[in-house]
Design a protein around this motif. Structure first.
Motif, PDB file in Angstrom:
ATOM      1  N   GLU A   1     -12.004  -5.358 -10.567  1.00 37.52           N
ATOM      2  CA  GLU A   1     -13.087  -5.272 -11.543  1.00 37.52           C
ATOM      3  C   GLU A   1     -13.094  -3.933 -12.277  1.00 37.52           C
ATOM      4  OE1 GLU A   1     -16.595  -6.047  -9.327  1.00 37.52           O
ATOM      5  OE2 GLU A   1     -16.337  -8.235  -9.324  1.00 37.52           O
ATOM      6  N   LYS A   2     -12.743  -2.860 -11.583  1.00 39.92           N
ATOM      7  CA  LYS A   2     -12.778  -1.522 -12.181  1.00 39.92           C
ATOM      8  C   LYS A   2     -11.390  -1.039 -12.619  1.00 39.92           C
ATOM      9  CE  LYS A   2     -16.763  -0.123  -9.391  1.00 39.92           C
ATOM     10  NZ  LYS A   2     -17.291   0.849  -8.401  1.00 39.92           N
ATOM     11  N   PHE A   3     -10.421  -1.946 -12.636  1.00 37.79           N
ATOM     12  CA  PHE A   3      -9.045  -1.557 -12.929  1.00 37.79           C
ATOM     13  C   PHE A   3      -8.896  -1.047 -14.365  1.00 37.79           C
ATOM     14  CE2 PHE A   3      -4.592  -2.124 -13.981  1.00 37.79           C
ATOM     15  CZ  PHE A   3      -3.957  -1.712 -12.826  1.00 37.79           C
ATOM     16  N   GLN A   4      -8.238   0.094 -14.503  1.00 34.67           N
ATOM     17  CA  GLN A   4      -7.932   0.673 -15.816  1.00 34.67           C
ATOM     18  C   GLN A   4      -6.453   1.050 -15.831  1.00 34.67           C
ATOM     19  OE1 GLN A   4     -10.601   3.949 -16.509  1.00 34.67           O
ATOM     20  NE2 GLN A   4     -12.345   2.628 -16.981  1.00 34.67           N
ATOM     21  N   SER A   5      -5.689   0.338 -16.616  1.00 37.24           N
ATOM     22  CA  SER A   5      -4.243   0.555 -16.657  1.00 37.24           C
ATOM     23  C   SER A   5      -3.907   1.957 -17.149  1.00 37.24           C
ATOM     24  CB  SER A   5      -3.593  -0.489 -17.562  1.00 37.24           C
ATOM     25  OG  SER A   5      -2.216  -0.221 -17.711  1.00 37.24           O
ATOM     26  N   SER A   6      -2.939   2.595 -16.497  1.00 40.08           N
ATOM     27  CA  SER A   6      -2.499   3.938 -16.909  1.00 40.08           C
ATOM     28  C   SER A   6      -1.620   3.883 -18.147  1.00 40.08           C
ATOM     29  CB  SER A   6      -1.728   4.597 -15.767  1.00 40.08           C
ATOM     30  OG  SER A   6      -0.538   3.869 -15.490  1.00 40.08           O
ATOM     31  N   GLY A   7      -1.038   2.709 -18.425  1.00 43.14           N
ATOM     32  CA  GLY A   7      -0.169   2.573 -19.591  1.00 43.14           C
ATOM     33  C   GLY A   7       1.225   3.136 -19.395  1.00 43.14           C
ATOM     34  N   SER A   8       1.546   3.552 -18.184  1.00 42.95           N
ATOM     35  CA  SER A   8       2.876   4.107 -17.913  1.00 42.95           C
ATOM     36  C   SER A   8       3.393   3.567 -16.590  1.00 42.95           C
ATOM     37  CB  SER A   8       2.835   5.641 -17.867  1.00 42.95           C
ATOM     38  OG  SER A   8       1.932   6.078 -16.869  1.00 42.95           O
ATOM     39  N   LYS A   9       4.729   3.540 -16.465  1.00 40.05           N
ATOM     40  CA  LYS A   9       5.355   3.056 -15.240  1.00 40.05           C
ATOM     41  C   LYS A   9       5.419   4.179 -14.208  1.00 40.05           C
ATOM     42  CE  LYS A   9       8.205  -0.279 -17.769  1.00 40.05           C
ATOM     43  NZ  LYS A   9       9.575  -0.754 -18.052  1.00 40.05           N
ATOM     44  N   HIS A  10       5.375   3.798 -12.937  1.00 39.60           N
ATOM     45  CA  HIS A  10       5.426   4.770 -11.850  1.00 39.60           C
ATOM     46  C   HIS A  10       6.613   4.460 -10.936  1.00 39.60           C
ATOM     47  CE1 HIS A  10       1.173   4.832 -13.157  1.00 39.60           C
ATOM     48  NE2 HIS A  10       1.247   6.118 -12.868  1.00 39.60           N
ATOM     49  N   THR A  11       7.255   5.512 -10.451  1.00 38.67           N
ATOM     50  CA  THR A  11       8.462   5.368  -9.641  1.00 38.67           C
ATOM     51  C   THR A  11       8.109   5.102  -8.183  1.00 38.67           C
ATOM     52  OG1 THR A  11       9.667   6.880 -11.105  1.00 38.67           O
ATOM     53  CG2 THR A  11      10.587   6.499  -8.918  1.00 38.67           C
ATOM     54  N   LEU A  12       8.646   4.015  -7.657  1.00 39.15           N
ATOM     55  CA  LEU A  12       8.428   3.646  -6.254  1.00 39.15           C
ATOM     56  C   LEU A  12       9.583   4.081  -5.360  1.00 39.15           C
ATOM     57  CD1 LEU A  12       7.135   0.007  -6.874  1.00 39.15           C
ATOM     58  CD2 LEU A  12       5.748   2.016  -6.379  1.00 39.15           C
ATOM     59  N   ALA A  13      10.776   4.140  -5.904  1.00 38.29           N
ATOM     60  CA  ALA A  13      11.950   4.573  -5.144  1.00 38.29           C
ATOM     61  C   ALA A  13      12.936   5.216  -6.102  1.00 38.29           C
ATOM     62  CB  ALA A  13      12.598   3.394  -4.416  1.00 38.29           C
ATOM     63  N   MET A  14      13.600   6.270  -5.638  1.00 43.49           N
ATOM     64  CA  MET A  14      14.544   6.997  -6.491  1.00 43.49           C
ATOM     65  C   MET A  14      15.689   7.557  -5.669  1.00 43.49           C
ATOM     66  SD  MET A  14      12.981  10.793  -7.161  1.00 43.49           S
ATOM     67  CE  MET A  14      11.537  10.301  -8.054  1.00 43.49           C
TER      68      MET A  14
ATOM     69  N   PHE B   1       0.824  -1.211   0.000  1.00 45.64           N
ATOM     70  CA  PHE B   1       0.000   0.000   0.000  1.00 45.64           C
ATOM     71  C   PHE B   1       0.861   1.265   0.000  1.00 45.64           C
ATOM     72  CE2 PHE B   1      -2.476  -3.441   1.680  1.00 45.64           C
ATOM     73  CZ  PHE B   1      -3.742  -3.270   1.141  1.00 45.64           C
ATOM     74  N   GLY B   2       1.784   1.326  -0.944  1.00 45.96           N
ATOM     75  CA  GLY B   2       2.682   2.474  -1.041  1.00 45.96           C
ATOM     76  C   GLY B   2       2.225   3.494  -2.060  1.00 45.96           C
ATOM     77  N   GLY B   3       2.945   4.606  -2.111  1.00 42.80           N
ATOM     78  CA  GLY B   3       2.675   5.657  -3.088  1.00 42.80           C
ATOM     79  C   GLY B   3       3.761   5.693  -4.140  1.00 42.80           C
ATOM     80  N   ALA B   4       3.635   6.638  -5.072  1.00 40.04           N
ATOM     81  CA  ALA B   4       4.596   6.733  -6.171  1.00 40.04           C
ATOM     82  C   ALA B   4       4.982   8.184  -6.406  1.00 40.04           C
ATOM     83  CB  ALA B   4       4.016   6.121  -7.438  1.00 40.04           C
ATOM     84  N   PHE B   5       6.161   8.373  -7.019  1.00 44.03           N
ATOM     85  CA  PHE B   5       6.709   9.699  -7.293  1.00 44.03           C
ATOM     86  C   PHE B   5       6.563  10.037  -8.767  1.00 44.03           C
ATOM     87  CE2 PHE B   5       9.042   7.872  -3.731  1.00 44.03           C
ATOM     88  CZ  PHE B   5       8.991   8.883  -2.787  1.00 44.03           C
ATOM     89  N   SER B   6       6.513  11.320  -9.032  1.00 42.45           N
ATOM     90  CA  SER B   6       6.491  11.808 -10.410  1.00 42.45           C
ATOM     91  C   SER B   6       7.184  13.161 -10.438  1.00 42.45           C
ATOM     92  CB  SER B   6       5.051  11.921 -10.927  1.00 42.45           C
ATOM     93  OG  SER B   6       4.288  12.797 -10.109  1.00 42.45           O
ATOM     94  N   GLY B   7       7.228  13.767 -11.623  1.00 39.67           N
ATOM     95  CA  GLY B   7       7.852  15.073 -11.756  1.00 39.67           C
ATOM     96  C   GLY B   7       9.236  15.009 -12.373  1.00 39.67           C
ATOM     97  N   THR B   8       9.783  16.184 -12.658  1.00 43.34           N
ATOM     98  CA  THR B   8      11.116  16.314 -13.245  1.00 43.34           C
ATOM     99  C   THR B   8      12.046  16.972 -12.231  1.00 43.34           C
ATOM    100  OG1 THR B   8      10.148  16.582 -15.445  1.00 43.34           O
ATOM    101  CG2 THR B   8      12.437  17.278 -15.163  1.00 43.34           C
ATOM    102  N   PRO B   9      13.173  16.359 -11.913  1.00 39.14           N
ATOM    103  CA  PRO B   9      14.081  16.939 -10.922  1.00 39.14           C
ATOM    104  C   PRO B   9      14.484  18.362 -11.278  1.00 39.14           C
ATOM    105  CG  PRO B   9      14.751  14.706 -11.475  1.00 39.14           C
ATOM    106  CD  PRO B   9      13.675  15.076 -12.443  1.00 39.14           C
ATOM    107  N   ALA B  10      14.666  19.181 -10.256  1.00 39.99           N
ATOM    108  CA  ALA B  10      15.071  20.572 -10.452  1.00 39.99           C
ATOM    109  C   ALA B  10      16.440  20.628 -11.123  1.00 39.99           C
ATOM    110  CB  ALA B  10      15.109  21.284  -9.103  1.00 39.99           C
ATOM    111  N   PRO B  11      16.745  21.750 -11.803  1.00 44.45           N
ATOM    112  CA  PRO B  11      18.054  21.891 -12.459  1.00 44.45           C
ATOM    113  C   PRO B  11      19.197  21.650 -11.472  1.00 44.45           C
ATOM    114  CG  PRO B  11      16.593  23.667 -13.120  1.00 44.45           C
ATOM    115  CD  PRO B  11      15.877  22.917 -12.031  1.00 44.45           C
ATOM    116  N   GLY B  12      20.186  20.882 -11.925  1.00 53.21           N
ATOM    117  CA  GLY B  12      21.324  20.556 -11.072  1.00 53.21           C
ATOM    118  C   GLY B  12      21.198  19.234 -10.355  1.00 53.21           C
ATOM    119  N   LEU B  13      20.019  18.580 -10.460  1.00 51.00           N
ATOM    120  CA  LEU B  13      19.794  17.308  -9.789  1.00 51.00           C
ATOM    121  C   LEU B  13      19.649  16.187 -10.809  1.00 51.00           C
ATOM    122  CD1 LEU B  13      17.246  18.265  -6.975  1.00 51.00           C
ATOM    123  CD2 LEU B  13      19.746  18.158  -6.847  1.00 51.00           C
ATOM    124  N   LYS B  14      20.253  15.058 -10.512  1.00 49.86           N
ATOM    125  CA  LYS B  14      20.180  13.874 -11.370  1.00 49.86           C
ATOM    126  C   LYS B  14      19.339  12.813 -10.679  1.00 49.86           C
ATOM    127  CE  LYS B  14      23.020  10.057 -13.083  1.00 49.86           C
ATOM    128  NZ  LYS B  14      24.370   9.437 -13.045  1.00 49.86           N
TER     129      LYS B  14
END
Length: 642
Positions: free
Chosen positions: A402-415, A361-374
């Motif tokens: 039953e109501k599952f609808q795939s997002s079609g994209s991968k989600h980040t669990l750890a970074m 039951f975890g969450g996921a991360f998204s977004g683009t790292p700020a300039p200067g971060l890898k």
């Protein structure tokens, strides 16, 4: 043969001899020059940049290290161990050469009842049993007086981590003081003391610290950091933030300044914590409900990262089958993820050896790292995933499926984020909540800057994980009580993942950049078939001998049992003594023959290896020589025809 032809022949022979002399001379000169050229595709014999920086620190700190390499390099050793031992020795020589005399390598061959065997035991290097009464040694001890770190056994299965394991041991002895780890969390990770009053009421007793914390304490100094801290102790090198539920802006500012001054952060956030239970719930039913979410919203925003802490990630591919308890059977739960190797970053030293990580039951991360971060993604879902509302995830999984609808994209669990971090509080430390002032009095809109850092002077490292429950004992290990002894069995790689983070972040920062070495073995199907035929040649003899040995041992056991049943504990008849002596002799002969056949098998395999080496070494020069002679005969015939 005329004079002209004789001169051509002499010149040809002289040319070959001159080239041979040049090749030998060049080889000798390059040998003295210690020049190395790595022509392997995976750069097997090239030290990583992180390793070179750690070795450079030896010279900078004027330190000298000794590595005692214990290796049973005998004819009877299995070829896999022998070849891997040679690989280890090659890497150690590379470390010695690059260190320019700062590392001394001592190779020792522990024999039974020898001084080398005693030295291995004193150094913490353990022999691995291969046959009855026989052990093989393949380990090392790294020391810079008075510090010493041992690797008891260099497992060939960890070949990709060979350089990392050795350099990590070197880094540990270079620093005599244990690193300090800070832990900030509202969860009872340090355990709970037994409350006598609660015991009288028949409620639960105290709890031991989480196994993860117990393991960290073995290698590091651990300090508990309050959730309302406004500063982080400068002695803390790595800060663990576990489920920072309702964390204040002041505490986030303290973490912000900790990262900017060079501290390393590992944050286990959560979309729905299963461990965090409501405190003293008025309704008993609420005691079984999960706790709330957690995040570091101010910091993540400054780093360009978003964490979905109100929605739980579901993945149909990584769904886990959970027991229904008393009802029996199992239930497929897509919000309880079992991430296999397809979702684990195998090219990163931190996760390269992980096989299975459970994220409940975890969450996921998204977004683009700020300039200067890898950004480096360590764990991720498959494309067959979607976000599910936190309230919906608490109930039956049937409705989600039953109501599952795939997002079609991968989600980040750890970074992991690396680079120069900038402050999330450009206006300085957040002001404390002040009482309302009377009319005409001006309110302070922001606190004094007080010399707060705005940007890190050097690169920093932050690891973010979208779950905090995965390090709880219930989701990582199975603990059993065996005659008063606590036996711990790992059923996934959750704690290995968490311990890798702490170990890597608390060590030399250059360890993070030590790349995973490529596996040197490249199987050839033809060679494998030849080895299989060599093994088949002796398989029948081995099976017969082993079967005969088992029958002999069974008869001995039968005689022993008959002796006990007859009550003759100390007196044996001459017939019984003769039978036992006979079978013991047969047992000894069978063991001797079995050992001889195994030696013959290894001899055949070694002969095959020697033949292949000879072909590889002499084959090409022979082909070149034959080609040269062929060309000479062709030219000779042409000149004769003219």
């Amino acid at each position: 043969m005329n004079k002209k032809q004789t001169e051509k022949l002499l010149f040809s022979v002289a040319g070959v001899l001159i080239m041979a002399v040049i090749v030998v001379a060049a080889n000798v000169i390059l040998g003295f020059a210690k020049t190395r050229i790595d022509l392997t595709a995976e750069r097997l014999f090239t030290l990583s940049d992180g390793t070179k920086k750690i070795l450079d620190q030896l010279a900078a700190q004027n330190q000298y290290a000794e590595i005692r390499f214990y290796f049973s390099n005998e004819r009877d050793v299995h070829p896999v161990i022998k070849n891997y031992g040679q690989r280890v020795e090659d890497l150690l020589n590379e470390l010695r050469v690059y260190s320019r005399g700062r590392i001394d390598i001592k190779k020792l061959n522990p024999q039974p009842d020898s001084d080398e065997q005693d030295a291995a035991r004193l150094d913490g290097v353990e022999g691995q049993p291969i046959q009855a009464g026989e052990e093989v040694y393949l380990g090392l001890a790294v020391s810079i007086a008075p510090e010493k770190v041992a690797i008891p056994f260099l497992d060939p299965q960890r070949e990709t981590l060979l350089e990392y394991d050795i350099v990590r041991a070197l880094s540990q002895v270079m620093s005599s003081k244990k690193a300090t780890i800070g832990v900030m969390t509202p969860l009872p990770v340090f355990g709970q003391e037994m409350n006598p009053m609660m015991m009288r009421m028949g409620q639960q007793q105290g709890q031991e610290p989480w196994l993860f914390i117990q393991e960290v304490k073995k290698d590091f100094e651990v300090k508990q950091v309050p959730m309302d801290s406004e500063t982080i102790d400068p002695e803390i090198k790595v800060l663990l933030v576990i489920h920072p539920k309702e964390i204040t802006d002041k505490a986030q500012f303290a973490i912000d300044q900790f990262v900017l001054r060079g501290g390393k952060l590992i944050a286990f956030l959560d979309a729905m914590s299963l461990v965090d239970k409501p405190a003293n719930p008025q309704n008993p039913m609420m005691a079984n409900l999960p706790g709330g979410p957690s995040s570091l919203d101010k910091l993540l925003k400054a780093w360009g990262i978003t964490f979905e802490n109100t929605k739980v990630i579901a993945d149909m591919t990584y769904s886990t089958m959970l027991s229904r308890g008393a009802r029996g059977g199992g239930e497929k739960v897509p919000t309880f993820l079992t991430v296999n190797e397809t979702g684990i970053e195998k090219n990163d030293i931190l996760t390269s050896q992980l096989k299975k990580v459970m994220i409940p039951f975890g969450g996921a991360f998204s977004g683009t790292p700020a300039p200067g971060l890898k950004q480096t993604i360590l764990l991720q879902t498959t494309a067959d995933s979607q976000f599910v509302d936190g309230m919906q995830a608490q109930f039956s999984s049937k409705d989600i499926i039953e109501k599952f609808q795939s997002s079609g994209s991968k989600h980040t669990l750890a970074m992991r984020l690396e680079g120069k971090f900038k402050t999330a509080f450009p206006d300085g430390k957040p002001a404390a909540a002040a009482p309302d002032k009377k009319d005409g009095e001006k309110k302070d809109e922001k606190a004094a800057d007080s010399g707060a850092l705005k940007e890190a002077k050097s690169d920093g490292v932050v690891i973010l994980v979208g779950d905090s429950d995965f390090i709880y004992d219930q989701f990582a290990v199975q603990v059993q009580n065996f005659f008063g002894q606590k036996l711990v069995q790992y059923f996934n790689d959750n704690l290995s993942f968490a311990q890798n983070m702490v170990e890597q972040m608390a060590g030399d920062s250059n360890l993070i950049r030590v790349r995973s070495r490529a596996v040197s073995s490249r199987p050839f199907t033809v060679v494998q078939e030849m080895e299989t035929r060599a093994q088949a040649k002796h398989r029948e003899a081995l099976q017969k001998l082993e079967q005969g040995l088992q029958e002999t041992q069974a008869k001995l056991n039968e005689l022993q049992q008959h002796k006990k049943e007859s009550g003759q504990r100390f007196v044996l008849s001459p017939e019984q003594q003769a039978e036992i002596a006979k079978f013991r002799k047969q047992e000894s002969e069978a063991k001797g023959k079995l050992k001889g056949v195994r030696k013959d098998l290894r001899k055949d395999i070694e002969s095959l290896e020697g033949f292949l080496k000879g072909v590889n070494i002499a084959g090409m020069p022979l082909l070149v020589t034959l080609a040269g002679l062929g060309l000479w005969f062709v030219r000779k015939n042409r000149s004769g025809a003219k």
